[in-house]
Scaffold this active site. Structure first.
Site, PDB file in Angstrom:
ATOM      1  N   HIS A 129       1.196   5.774  -0.998  1.00  0.00           N
ATOM      2  CA  HIS A 129       0.369   6.850  -1.358  1.00  0.00           C
ATOM      3  C   HIS A 129       1.360   7.514  -2.671  1.00  0.00           C
ATOM      4  O   HIS A 129       1.830   8.530  -2.535  1.00  0.00           O
ATOM      5  CB  HIS A 129       0.460   7.895  -0.328  1.00  0.00           C
ATOM      6  CG  HIS A 129      -0.408   7.449   0.826  1.00  0.00           C
ATOM      7  ND1 HIS A 129      -0.235   8.237   1.928  1.00  0.00           N
ATOM      8  CD2 HIS A 129      -1.013   6.621   1.129  1.00  0.00           C
ATOM      9  CE1 HIS A 129      -1.152   7.465   2.819  1.00  0.00           C
ATOM     10  NE2 HIS A 129      -1.508   6.390   2.418  1.00  0.00           N
ATOM     11  N   TYR A 148      -1.345  -0.903 -22.230  1.00  0.00           N
ATOM     12  CA  TYR A 148      -1.756  -2.474 -22.023  1.00  0.00           C
ATOM     13  C   TYR A 148      -1.220  -3.041 -20.581  1.00  0.00           C
ATOM     14  O   TYR A 148      -1.792  -3.816 -20.087  1.00  0.00           O
ATOM     15  CB  TYR A 148      -0.991  -3.183 -23.354  1.00  0.00           C
ATOM     16  CG  TYR A 148       0.328  -3.762 -23.061  1.00  0.00           C
ATOM     17  CD1 TYR A 148       1.259  -2.934 -23.474  1.00  0.00           C
ATOM     18  CD2 TYR A 148       0.561  -4.772 -22.459  1.00  0.00           C
ATOM     19  CE1 TYR A 148       2.633  -3.219 -23.590  1.00  0.00           C
ATOM     20  CE2 TYR A 148       2.159  -5.071 -22.369  1.00  0.00           C
ATOM     21  CZ  TYR A 148       3.038  -4.101 -22.819  1.00  0.00           C
ATOM     22  OH  TYR A 148       4.249  -4.589 -22.613  1.00  0.00           O
ATOM     23  N   HIS A 159       0.770  -1.229  -0.125  1.00  0.00           N
ATOM     24  CA  HIS A 159      -0.170  -0.028  -0.095  1.00  0.00           C
ATOM     25  C   HIS A 159       0.770   1.271   0.039  1.00  0.00           C
ATOM     26  O   HIS A 159       1.932   1.383   0.990  1.00  0.00           O
ATOM     27  CB  HIS A 159      -0.933  -0.079   1.130  1.00  0.00           C
ATOM     28  CG  HIS A 159      -1.541   1.239   1.610  1.00  0.00           C
ATOM     29  ND1 HIS A 159      -2.379   1.881   0.425  1.00  0.00           N
ATOM     30  CD2 HIS A 159      -1.569   2.303   2.639  1.00  0.00           C
ATOM     31  CE1 HIS A 159      -2.903   3.211   1.266  1.00  0.00           C
ATOM     32  NE2 HIS A 159      -2.343   3.211   2.402  1.00  0.00           N
TER      33      HIS A 159
END
Ligand SMILES: [Zn+2]
Length: 215
Positions: A95, A114, A93
């Site tokens: 920011h 893609y 995780h």
């Protein structure tokens, strides 16, 4: 301290997120599934200072043993991902600047490149907003991750999953790069987004490449 090698790998991955500009300061967190539950970075300790004993071991229900640091405030997301997604071995995780910019617009990331397909679909969804660290944010995150290995958190950041730490890190990096491209294309004109049928072909090919890379 058990799981020494995995603790070291969590720290290495967390430090790499800083090195490549995926995060800054003490924001973000990294975890890996362990036999006893999962190992997650603690809250408030700069990644540069982390020692293996600082990494927090939580059981599958999210409870910590005694005499450990406090886990990252988003430990509920990690716990719920491991419970709901048996194929996932690691969660990153961050920011990161461009995915977080999109997340502040509450926009999904479309298949402008893609490699958006590394997250398993033709877009990366933005989860419905909820306050950081809450059960509600975890629920919204799990919903946005359905069939995907990444999602944006509204007004917050990015979550990426993988079968191991290297895979989760790669998804985070590719999604952040694609978000940067999306931002750049929007600055110049109207990006051409790959359609669903093409993205299905892309995802199939990425799967094949993933398999041969494992062999
Ligand atoms: Zn966060």
């Amino acid at each position: 301290v058990s799981n020494w090698a995995l603790r070291r790998a969590v720290i290495e991955t967390a430090r790499r997120t800083l090195e490549v500009g995926l995060t800054h300061g003490t924001s973000g967190n990294v975890s890996a599934r362990a036999p006893e539950g999962f190992l997650i970075t603690p809250t408030g300790v700069p990644y540069a200072d982390l020692q293996p004993s600082d990494i927090v071991l939580l059981d599958a229900g999210g409870s910590a043993g005694r005499r450990q640091r406090r886990p990252s405030s988003e430990w509920r997301i990690h716990r719920d991902v491991y419970a709901a997604r048996p194929e996932v071995g690691a969660v990153v995780h961050v920011h990161a600047p461009f995915t977080t910019t999109l997340a502040c617009l509450r926009r999904d990331l479309p298949a402008v490149h893609y490699l958006v397909g590394v997250a398993g679909g033709s877009s990366v969804r933005c989860a419905t907003y909820a306050t950081f660290g809450t059960e509600e944010l975890s629920r919204n995150t799990l919903a946005a991750l359905e069939g995907r290995t990444a999602c944006l958190l509204a007004n917050h950041g990015l979550v990426a999953l993988g079968r191991n730490l290297a895979a989760a890190f790669r998804v985070a990096l590719e999604v952040e790069r694609a978000a940067e491209l999306y931002w750049r294309t929007l600055a110049v004109g109207e990006p051409v987004v790959l359609d669903h049928a093409e993205m299905e072909r892309v995802i199939e090919r990425l799967r094949d490449y993933g398999r041969s890379a494992q062999e």
